[in-house]
Write a protein that holds these residues in place. Structure first.
Motif, PDB file in Angstrom:
ATOM      1  N   LEU A   1      -6.760  -2.698 -10.018  1.00  0.00           N
ATOM      2  CA  LEU A   1      -7.024  -1.281  -9.645  1.00  0.00           C
ATOM      3  C   LEU A   1      -6.082   0.102 -10.084  1.00  0.00           C
ATOM      4  O   LEU A   1      -5.961   0.902 -10.769  1.00  0.00           O
ATOM      5  CB  LEU A   1      -7.466  -0.844  -8.528  1.00  0.00           C
ATOM      6  CG  LEU A   1      -8.331  -1.106  -7.492  1.00  0.00           C
ATOM      7  CD1 LEU A   1      -8.915  -0.825  -6.409  1.00  0.00           C
ATOM      8  CD2 LEU A   1      -9.854  -0.426  -9.142  1.00  0.00           C
ATOM      9  N   ALA A   2      -4.074  -0.523  -9.219  1.00  0.00           N
ATOM     10  CA  ALA A   2      -3.034  -0.029  -9.567  1.00  0.00           C
ATOM     11  C   ALA A   2      -2.928  -0.213 -11.406  1.00  0.00           C
ATOM     12  O   ALA A   2      -2.628   1.065 -12.106  1.00  0.00           O
ATOM     13  CB  ALA A   2      -1.689  -0.757  -9.361  1.00  0.00           C
TER      14      ALA A   2
ATOM     15  N   VAL B   1      -9.644   0.960  -3.522  1.00  0.00           N
ATOM     16  CA  VAL B   1      -8.106   0.183  -2.879  1.00  0.00           C
ATOM     17  C   VAL B   1      -8.183   0.641  -1.152  1.00  0.00           C
ATOM     18  O   VAL B   1      -7.603  -0.509  -0.918  1.00  0.00           O
ATOM     19  CB  VAL B   1      -6.686   1.358  -3.679  1.00  0.00           C
ATOM     20  CG1 VAL B   1      -5.616   1.309  -2.177  1.00  0.00           C
ATOM     21  CG2 VAL B   1      -6.550   1.664  -4.542  1.00  0.00           C
TER      22      VAL B   1
ATOM     23  N   TRP C   1      -6.150  -4.903  -5.994  1.00  0.00           N
ATOM     24  CA  TRP C   1      -5.268  -3.222  -5.784  1.00  0.00           C
ATOM     25  C   TRP C   1      -4.213  -4.147  -7.346  1.00  0.00           C
ATOM     26  O   TRP C   1      -4.073  -2.447  -7.583  1.00  0.00           O
ATOM     27  CB  TRP C   1      -4.254  -3.666  -4.861  1.00  0.00           C
ATOM     28  CG  TRP C   1      -4.706  -4.124  -3.481  1.00  0.00           C
ATOM     29  CD1 TRP C   1      -5.935  -2.875  -2.641  1.00  0.00           C
ATOM     30  CD2 TRP C   1      -3.994  -3.921  -2.073  1.00  0.00           C
ATOM     31  NE1 TRP C   1      -6.221  -3.216  -1.217  1.00  0.00           N
ATOM     32  CE2 TRP C   1      -4.636  -3.901  -0.744  1.00  0.00           C
ATOM     33  CE3 TRP C   1      -3.030  -4.867  -1.870  1.00  0.00           C
ATOM     34  CZ2 TRP C   1      -4.939  -4.111   0.703  1.00  0.00           C
ATOM     35  CZ3 TRP C   1      -2.377  -5.299  -0.631  1.00  0.00           C
ATOM     36  CH2 TRP C   1      -3.299  -4.929   0.364  1.00  0.00           C
TER      37      TRP C   1
ATOM     38  N   ILE D   1       2.516   1.635  -3.106  1.00  0.00           N
ATOM     39  CA  ILE D   1       1.239   1.779  -4.440  1.00  0.00           C
ATOM     40  C   ILE D   1       0.350   3.457  -4.230  1.00  0.00           C
ATOM     41  O   ILE D   1       0.692   4.507  -5.111  1.00  0.00           O
ATOM     42  CB  ILE D   1      -0.581   1.088  -4.240  1.00  0.00           C
ATOM     43  CG1 ILE D   1      -0.428  -0.101  -4.603  1.00  0.00           C
ATOM     44  CG2 ILE D   1      -1.527   1.946  -5.041  1.00  0.00           C
ATOM     45  CD1 ILE D   1      -1.173  -0.875  -4.625  1.00  0.00           C
TER      46      ILE D   1
ATOM     47  N   LEU E   1       1.006  -0.956   0.530  1.00  0.00           N
ATOM     48  CA  LEU E   1      -0.356  -0.063  -0.514  1.00  0.00           C
ATOM     49  C   LEU E   1       1.160   1.090   0.465  1.00  0.00           C
ATOM     50  O   LEU E   1       0.941   2.346  -0.233  1.00  0.00           O
ATOM     51  CB  LEU E   1      -0.736  -0.065   1.354  1.00  0.00           C
ATOM     52  CG  LEU E   1      -2.205  -0.810   0.790  1.00  0.00           C
ATOM     53  CD1 LEU E   1      -2.938  -0.636   2.222  1.00  0.00           C
ATOM     54  CD2 LEU E   1      -2.646  -0.378   0.340  1.00  0.00           C
TER      55      LEU E   1
ATOM     56  N   PRO F   1      -8.958   5.036  -5.722  1.00  0.00           N
ATOM     57  CA  PRO F   1      -8.175   5.111  -4.559  1.00  0.00           C
ATOM     58  C   PRO F   1      -8.799   5.106  -3.102  1.00  0.00           C
ATOM     59  O   PRO F   1      -8.908   4.367  -2.595  1.00  0.00           O
ATOM     60  CB  PRO F   1      -7.860   6.764  -4.024  1.00  0.00           C
ATOM     61  CG  PRO F   1      -8.544   7.486  -5.300  1.00  0.00           C
ATOM     62  CD  PRO F   1      -8.855   6.478  -6.136  1.00  0.00           C
TER      63      PRO F   1
ATOM     64  N   SER G   1       1.817   5.969  -6.636  1.00  0.00           N
ATOM     65  CA  SER G   1       0.554   6.634  -6.874  1.00  0.00           C
ATOM     66  C   SER G   1       0.812   9.255  -6.620  1.00  0.00           C
ATOM     67  O   SER G   1       0.209   9.074  -8.013  1.00  0.00           O
ATOM     68  CB  SER G   1      -0.409   6.862  -6.959  1.00  0.00           C
ATOM     69  OG  SER G   1      -1.057   5.763  -6.337  1.00  0.00           O
TER      70      SER G   1
END
Length: 354
Positions: free
Chosen positions: A288-289, A241, A285, A207, A204, A238, A211
């Motif tokens: 989404l990334a 996430v 995750w 990420i 996390l 986000p 980001s």
């Protein structure tokens, strides 16, 4: 039709790359976790959990690379010269790792198996790190002049590409730990849960850091994330996430009360939500990334200047290849799904498929 075909193929190749990341990610993650599982029995369980499927996992890497060559030749001709070093090292590491995977079963001494295990782990680290570096270098942008790569030999080596290399190592390690939560039991699963908690926090953090940096790499990235209507499409990422993070950390802790209340499954082939949820959350995750990456790059396949339409082959070539893909992709998906279903369930010490 001419405008739609490149878009369809971009979605197919993007899906193939994502499937590779998901499937080979936990496979590579097991090698990354080998230093934390020192006992031979533990490593045997880890390897046996992927032995029936690991070859097929790399099908999607081949499809992504071959598809890029046939469908987006300009992208292939610029990306590969720019990333030649990390991609070649990655392929060599995957070959080395594959040999180690098979040879560890044939080693007749504990010393021999130890060195094949180390080779498997080293190959996993190098291949993953190179994949992360290649991703970071691509996101930063590739210099193109007159439809050819115009950069230098070392353009791929930057602080951001090193960061993405480390981030992918952590992310794949987390996938591997969650896979072992799902596919093992007892002390092995408990150790995997402990590792997953630490790696989950680290993933996390990676990420979030990547980001925060990405919008400032190129003006187009900033505009897509923080201007209307891009911010509307990007804002759920986000939030989702964080939702998955909440679900993940609820599922990861191992509690004796929950284990005692869980239905007993002597066969080990049933599905328990508490075991599978961490793996599914981490896949979320990654998705989404990957979605955020797509939002940043759109509509370019080679940032900052080559779009999917600029890089596409002729309409006749795209149509011909699409017919073949329409036949092959469902077959690949079916045999992959059947293999995972056939070899489902817990892998216990002393059991294997080799």
């Amino acid at each position: 039709m001419e405008d739609a075909l490149p878009l369809v193929w971009a979605m197919i190749i993007a899906a193939a790359v994502f499937l590779y990341v998901c499937m080979d990610g936990f496979d590579l993650g097991l090698g990354i976790l080998f230093p934390w599982f020192q006992e031979k029995e533990e490593r045997d369980v880890m390897v046996n959990s992927v032995a029936p499927v690991w070859d097929g996992n790399e099908t999607w890497l081949v499809m992504g690379g071959a598809g890029l060559y046939g469908v987006f030749p300009l992208a292939y001709a610029t990306i590969f010269p720019a990333l030649y070093m990390p991609l070649v090292v990655m392929l060599l590491a995957l070959i080395f790792r594959g040999v180690s995977f098979e040879m560890r079963f044939k080693a007749e001494t504990a010393w021999g198996q130890l060195w094949w295990d180390r080779s498997f782990s080293w190959g996993s680290y190098v291949a993953t790190f190179c994949q992360g570096i290649a991703l970071g270098a691509l996101v930063q942008g590739i210099r193109v002049e007159n439809r050819s790569y115009a950069g230098g030999w070392w353009d791929w080596l930057t602080p951001f590409s090193l960061l993405t290399g480390v981030a992918l190592l952590i992310g794949y390690g987390l996938l591997g730990a969650c896979w072992m939560i799902w596919r093992s039991e007892g002390a092995i699963a408990a150790k995997a849960r402990r590792l997953a908690r630490v790696l989950g926090v680290a993933t996390l953090a990676c990420i979030g850091l990547v980001s925060l940096i990405m919008p400032f790499l190129q003006p187009a990235f900033f505009e897509r994330w923080f201007s209307f209507p891009g911010i509307v499409a990007a804002s759920p990422v986000p939030l989702l996430v964080l939702l998955l993070a909440w679900l993940f950390f609820r599922a990861v802790p191992e509690t004796e009360a929950w284990e005692a209340a869980a239905p007993h499954d002597p066969s080990g082939r049933g599905f328990r939500w508490r075991d599978g949820a961490p793996f599914l959350c981490v896949l979320g995750w990654f998705f989404l990334a990957y979605t955020g990456l797509g939002i940043s790059l759109w509509p370019n396949i080679v940032p900052p200047s080559i779009s999917i339409w600029d890089a596409a082959a002729s309409t006749a070539s795209l149509t011909f290849l699409l017919v073949g893909a329409a036949v092959l992709i469902p077959i690949i998906l079916c045999y992959t799904a059947y293999t995972y279903w056939l070899f489902r369930g817990k892998v216990r010490i002393g059991e294997g498929y080799h």
